[in-house]
Design an enzyme around this catalytic site. Structure first.
Site, PDB file in Angstrom:
ATOM      1  N   LYS A  47       0.851  -1.196   0.000  1.00 47.06           N
ATOM      2  CA  LYS A  47       0.000   0.000   0.000  1.00 47.06           C
ATOM      3  C   LYS A  47       0.887   1.247   0.000  1.00 47.06           C
ATOM      4  CE  LYS A  47      -3.926   1.852   2.733  1.00 47.06           C
ATOM      5  NZ  LYS A  47      -4.754   1.608   3.934  1.00 47.06           N
ATOM      6  N   SER A  80      -9.885  -0.760   7.187  1.00 41.48           N
ATOM      7  CA  SER A  80      -9.290  -0.527   5.865  1.00 41.48           C
ATOM      8  C   SER A  80      -8.566  -1.714   5.256  1.00 41.48           C
ATOM      9  CB  SER A  80      -8.336   0.667   5.925  1.00 41.48           C
ATOM     10  OG  SER A  80      -9.049   1.871   5.784  1.00 41.48           O
ATOM     11  N   SER A 130      -9.531   1.499   2.871  1.00 44.24           N
ATOM     12  CA  SER A 130      -8.640   2.251   2.022  1.00 44.24           C
ATOM     13  C   SER A 130      -7.565   1.404   1.336  1.00 44.24           C
ATOM     14  CB  SER A 130      -7.948   3.329   2.853  1.00 44.24           C
ATOM     15  OG  SER A 130      -7.144   2.742   3.867  1.00 44.24           O
TER      16      SER A 130
END
Ligand SMILES: [Mg+2]
Ligand SMILES: [Zn+2]
Lengths: 495, 97, 489
Positions: A80, A179, A155
């Site tokens: 990420k 997330s 996310s």
């Protein structure tokens, strides 16, 4: 039938590399080729690190040839883009960091690299990890590999999509209020958030420090366990990481749930998710019973206050954490005649609306005259929520509940901020209590008007530091139900 | 728990974010909505409850006083939005007039 | 300003000090804690506030503050934590400062200080807390380096993250002299504890003064102003005097004191208002979620307490009280710990503070000055000096011979007794031998003797000198005087 390299699990790839059946370079090349094939449709990555990845793969192959055996040898990894990797653009999906290159590597990523994993790219996310769909990214659009008209969740949507789309064998994300778990559920992968403090946050660009936790997104529970085992443990660079031994989880995962007491949360049961969705969860609970678990009603009376608590604490911390993005030392800057105007213009241009909203609410909650009424009260509510879980875990070993309030939704479906916040209704309480929790595929629904079946995730939560039990139970459920294997992603998989 | 209207301009000043009039309107309304949801916390009796700042209790995590290498100055300065020699340069700190 | 006006008011002063702690590394990262160096050369992701970097607290810095607290008799609460103080400033990397808000490392205590006349006083402390320093801004384009009117600023983050102890006094100092005496004592104590270099010129000690005045006899506090930019103890003195006078003038002319920050202008010798149109401060303190609380066990505190050195004010009291050292000399000794310890060893060995004081602060200090060798590192051991004092006290040698012996000791070391013996320097106190010297000199100076007897008694000194010379300095001067007076009638 021999499966292609991209379809293999991390465990299989590492085994293959360690035994010399194939090289790390081949595994990485296969992943990069897949990225080339599907990335235009999926958009999981903000940066693809082809050259770095190939170089690292060669280095791993040499180490293996020299006799080393690495638990993640040659495993292509998607990171990420809120985790620092030396010499690599690290953007947080934000304009303000669009051209920022990290001068150091996050501890968690470094540990994965040490275990043989190879970072093939940095994945898209909601800006600064604030969101549940990846739509808040300022730098790219990520689509759900199982239905390209839908969001991958957020996310950590980029990492979830990369793994679901077979672009990487494993991914890492960060979970502040859901997330990792929610995009895991949306993308038919395992999304696992360890106990707060189990994985070092050093090098993870902070959203809300007391909640952020790094965790794996993988196609199997075994892979999640392998990634966790490689990452977990005390790091002197993160004072909030926990200095106590980590129990390895990947070996001896459970095959049955017999004797386990699983709590079903009474308060959650009253929420209407829609008949077809309710049915998936009812069947999942029934399956748990069939696998030998004893189901118990448990009560989390304050869980309903989770969202309110979270939307004070997380923005308060973020308002302070994001103050450093000011155009002075790094990042983008909008020039102005004086420093105050430079700050205001830089931050106005650099942050998207969701980030601004959260900074504003957090600044307000901490400001003079409101601190006790908002921030302190939220911290006290947090205590009550943690106590509720403690009481529940006196009765049961695990809690099972939905991982998200719906399956993946279409783009622009949640224009009202609060309706987006509601997606994390089931994951936030565990985050507030710091508990380890994961999402495991538990079935499929085809929504009205949707053409494709969408994956659903079942969330398991366990007491603090009970990762071994949590992953074990998820593994038993996964092996018995095999929901993840029932449909292939829309972008297909090369066979 | 308060439910008064947020002075969005003041808060944005504190947070150093320039807002357009339209944003002041929109964020004002959205933050008001969120506060209404958040005000539900007022129903919890927290008078005798301690605050949780960190969920896993630990104490006295300290670093030994030993030097570790710094970043090279080029690494540091290479990303400066504006530099002058070895310094970061910023516009005037106190507004004119 | 007429003195009579001054006596109608009492000044009330509180002092806030920021003291950089002496550690090898910064507060929350492993960058070196050193003064100076190329700009932005002592920084890392942590102290530059880079994305993703996290603080890790320096245990040594925490212990330094606790040492200071214990030295000042402060309470060390069992629980302490770090908070974030949020405000934007270009030299603050994270735009929040890690500091301590409601649970500082130490509470209360007092700084004992002494004045030039030797009188002792004390000022209580509110608290001492630990925080990180900011970077340094240089303001360019205004001509005078001041921030007002500058066109831009240049920032160096080498100092960012240096451990800083903030020490806040109660407002109970009443004169500029006492303010400086307080600071001197604070400085001496921190130096003795080894927790800071406390150099105002290098910025490792920075202080602000809160000044207000009130009618004499009143117990209410007046409106205060905060004075900044004082960069020496002398400027602290001048600035406070000046501000007290300014406030009296304002009140006397019917005005009101405005609560504000005022900068000290060293060149023009005035304070000026620093009000700007900046936002009102709202620091939004909250517990730093990146750090964990600090707790002290009783054992830890006792072991730190046990390692404290003697405190300067205590030494000052002993020197002036027990040994009768003058305040000025006592202060000199307090400021030179090695010399003070040397002095005390001489006193202990000789049991003669007066002689010890004369020799250590007089002859020895002069020799040390001339040769640039500190007394404590010289060849003269405290034991040798005590032996010398014993020889003087026993009248084995007189003070003139003592000076010679001391010179030899300084050059070659050794024992005064054996020097005196081997060189035959012992004083001649045998009346018959001394009488012979006296008679010889009188016989050789008949004219002078006649002058004396004619009333010119001041020639006696000449005769004493001649006698001493004849005895090669060894004759007991008292005996010489006595015999001479008798013989001259
Ligand atoms: Mg301070
Ligand atoms: Zn540093």
């Amino acid at each position: 039938m021999e499966r292609s390299l991209i379809e293999r699990t991390a465990a299989e790839i590492a085994r293959g590399v360690n035994r010399g059946e194939h090289s790390a370079a081949e595994a990485v090349d296969a992943a990069l080729a897949r990225v080339g094939d599907v990335e235009e449709r999926v958009g999981a990555f903000l940066t693809v690190l082809s050259d770095d990845a190939r170089n690292r793969a060669c280095a791993i192959d040499e180490r293996v040839r020299a006799g080393e055996r690495l638990p993640l040898a040659g495993v292509p990894l998607a990171v990420k883009d809120n985790m620092c990797v030396t010499g690599t653009r690290t953007t947080c999906g934000s304009r303000i960091l669009e051209r920022w290159t990290a001068p150091y590597t996050a501890t968690a990523v470094r540990r994965l690299e040490d275990a043989g994993a190879i970072v093939i790219g940095k994945t898209n996310l909601d800006e600064f990890a604030m969101g549940s769909s990846c739509e808040n990214s300022a730098l790219g659009v990520t689509r759900n590999p199982y239905d390209l008209s839908r969001v991958p969740g957020g996310s950590s949507g980029g990492s979830a999509a990369a793994v679901a789309g077979y672009e990487a064998a494993i991914g890492v994300g960060s979970d502040t209020g859901g997330s990792i778990r929610e995009p895991g559920a949306f993308c038919n992968v395992i999304g696992f958030k360890p106990t707060y403090g189990r994985v070092s946050r050093y090098g993870l660009i902070a959203f809300a420090s007391s909640l952020d936790q790094i965790g794996p997104l993988t196609r199997t529970v075994e892979d999640a366990a392998l990634v966790y085992d490689a990452m977990a443990g005390y790091d002197p660079m993160d004072s909030t990481s926990i200095d106590r031994p980590v129990e390895p989880t990947a070996k001896g995962l459970l095959e049955s749930l017999s004797g386990l007491k699983v709590g079903i949360v009474r308060q959650f049961d009253t929420r209407e998710l829609g008949d077809d969705v309710d049915e998936v969860y009812d069947r999942a609970y029934h399956d748990l019973e069939a696998l030998g678990a004893e189901l118990h009603d448990v009560s989390l009376p304050t869980a309903d206050y989770g969202l309110a608590t979270y939307y004070l604490i997380a923005p308060a911390e973020c308002s302070s954490n994001l103050a450093r993005f000011d155009g002075v030392r790094y990042g983008s800057r909008v020039e102005a005649a004086d420093v105050q105007a430079m700050y205001e213009n830089t931050r106005a241009a650099g942050f998207g609306p969701e980030v601004k909203r959260r900074i504003l609410i957090g600044t307000y909650a901490l400001s003079s005259g409101y601190y006790d009424a908002y921030y302190v009260r939220a911290q006290k509510a947090r205590t009550l929520i943690a106590r509720d879980f403690e009481a529940a875990f006196a009765e049961v070993d695990l809690i099972a509940c939905p991982a998200a309030s719906s399956p993946a939704f279409t783009f622009n479906a949640k224009s009202d901020p609060y309706s987006m916040y509601m997606m994390d209704y089931y994951t936030i309480p565990m985050s507030l209590a710091g508990l380890p929790a994961l999402s495991v595929p538990c079935g499929w629904v085809t929504p009205p008007g949707g053409a494709l079946p969408l994956p659903m995730g079942l969330q398991f939560a366990a007491p603090l530091f009970s990762e071994k039990l949590l992953l074990g139970a998820a593994h038993a459920y996964e092996s018995a139900t095999k929901h993840a294997l029932k449909h292939k992603p829309e972008v297909g998989a090369r066979g | 728990m308060s439910s008064e209207k947020i002075d969005v301009r003041y808060v944005a000043k504190l947070a150093r974010i320039a807002l357009t009039d339209e944003e002041v309107e929109r964020f004002g309304a959205q933050l008001g909505d969120l506060l209404e949801h958040v005000n539900a916390l007022g129903a919890l009796d927290t008078s005798a409850v301690p605050a949780t700042a960190q969920v896993v209790e630990s104490r006295n995590v300290e670093r030994p006083d030993t030097v570790v290498p710094c970043l090279s100055r080029e690494t540091v300065m290479a990303q400066a939005p504006q530099r002058q020699g070895a310094f970061f340069r910023v516009p005037r700190i106190i507004a004119e007039g | 300003m007429a003195d009579v006006t001054l006596t109608r008011y009492q000044a009330v002063i509180g002092i806030e000090c920021h003291v950089e702690l002496k550690t090898l590394t910064k507060m929350f990262c492993g960058c070196p804690n050193e003064f100076g160096g190329e700009p932005n050369s002592k920084v890392c992701p942590v102290c530059l506030g880079m994305p993703g970097a996290l603080p890790a607290a320096n245990g040594e810095a925490i212990e330094h503050v606790v040492r200071a607290g214990l030295a000042f008799g402060a309470e060390i609460p069992a629980f302490s934590k770090f908070d974030r103080k949020n405000y934007f400033y270009p030299d603050m990397p994270k735009n929040y400062q890690i500091s301590q808000y409601d649970m500082p490392l130490t509470l209360g205590g007092e700084v004992k200080f002494w004045r030039e006349d030797g009188s002792m006083s004390a000022c209580r402390l509110v608290r001492i807390h630990l925080e990180e320093d900011t970077g340094k801004s240089t303001h360019a384009g205004s001509g005078d380096g001041r921030i007002a009117g500058s066109a831009y600023s240049l920032v160096d983050f080498n100092r960012a993250g240096v451990p800083l102890m903030e020490c806040v006094s109660e407002p109970e100092i009443h004169s500029a002299e006492d303010a400086v005496a307080y600071l001197e004592s604070l400085r001496r104590t921190l130096l003795a504890l080894g927790v800071s270099d406390v150099k105002m010129e290098e910025g490792s000690l920075r202080c602000d003064a809160n000044v207000s005045i009130r009618p004499a006899g009143s117990t209410e506090l007046g409106t205060k102003t905060e004075i900044k930019n004082m960069n020496s103890f002398r400027s602290v003195h001048r600035a406070i005097e000046n501000e007290i006078a300014r406030q009296i003038e304002v009140l006397e002319s019917g005005g009101r004191i405005v609560q504000e920050t005022r900068g000290w202008d060293e060149v023009n010798g005035v304070t000026h208002s620093m009000r700007s149109k900046e936002l009102a401060h709202d620091y939004r303190y909250f517990p730093d979620p990146d750090l964990v609380p600090v707790e002290f066990s009783r054992e830890t505190l006792e072991s730190i307490r046990g390692s404290l050195p003697e405190l300067p004010w205590r030494r000052f009291e002993r020197l002036t009280g027990q040994y009768g050292v003058e305040p000025k000399q006592a202060t000199q000794l307090v400021d030179n710990v090695a010399l003070a310890e040397y002095f005390e060893r001489v006193v202990a060995a000789s049991r003669h503070p007066q002689q010890a004081k004369n020799l250590v602060l007089g002859d020895l200090s002069r020799l040390a000055n001339e040769t640039q060798i500190p007394v404590a590192e010289s060849k003269v051991t405290p034991e040798a000096l005590a032996e010398l004092i014993a020889l003087i006290e026993a009248k084995t040698i007189n003070s003139k011979i003592a000076k010679d012996v001391l010179q030899r000791l300084w050059e070659n070391g050794g024992s005064p007794k054996s020097i005196v013996e081997s060189e035959g320097l012992a004083q001649t106190s045998d009346p018959a031998a001394v009488e012979k010297f006296v008679d010889d000199v009188l016989a050789a100076n008949e004219k002078v003797v006649a002058d004396y007897r004619a009333g010119k008694t001041n020639v006696a000194g000449f005769l004493v000198g001649q006698i001493m010379k004849a005895s090669r300095g060894k004759a007991d001067p008292a005996l010489v005087n006595e015999l001479l007076r008798k013989k001259l009638g």
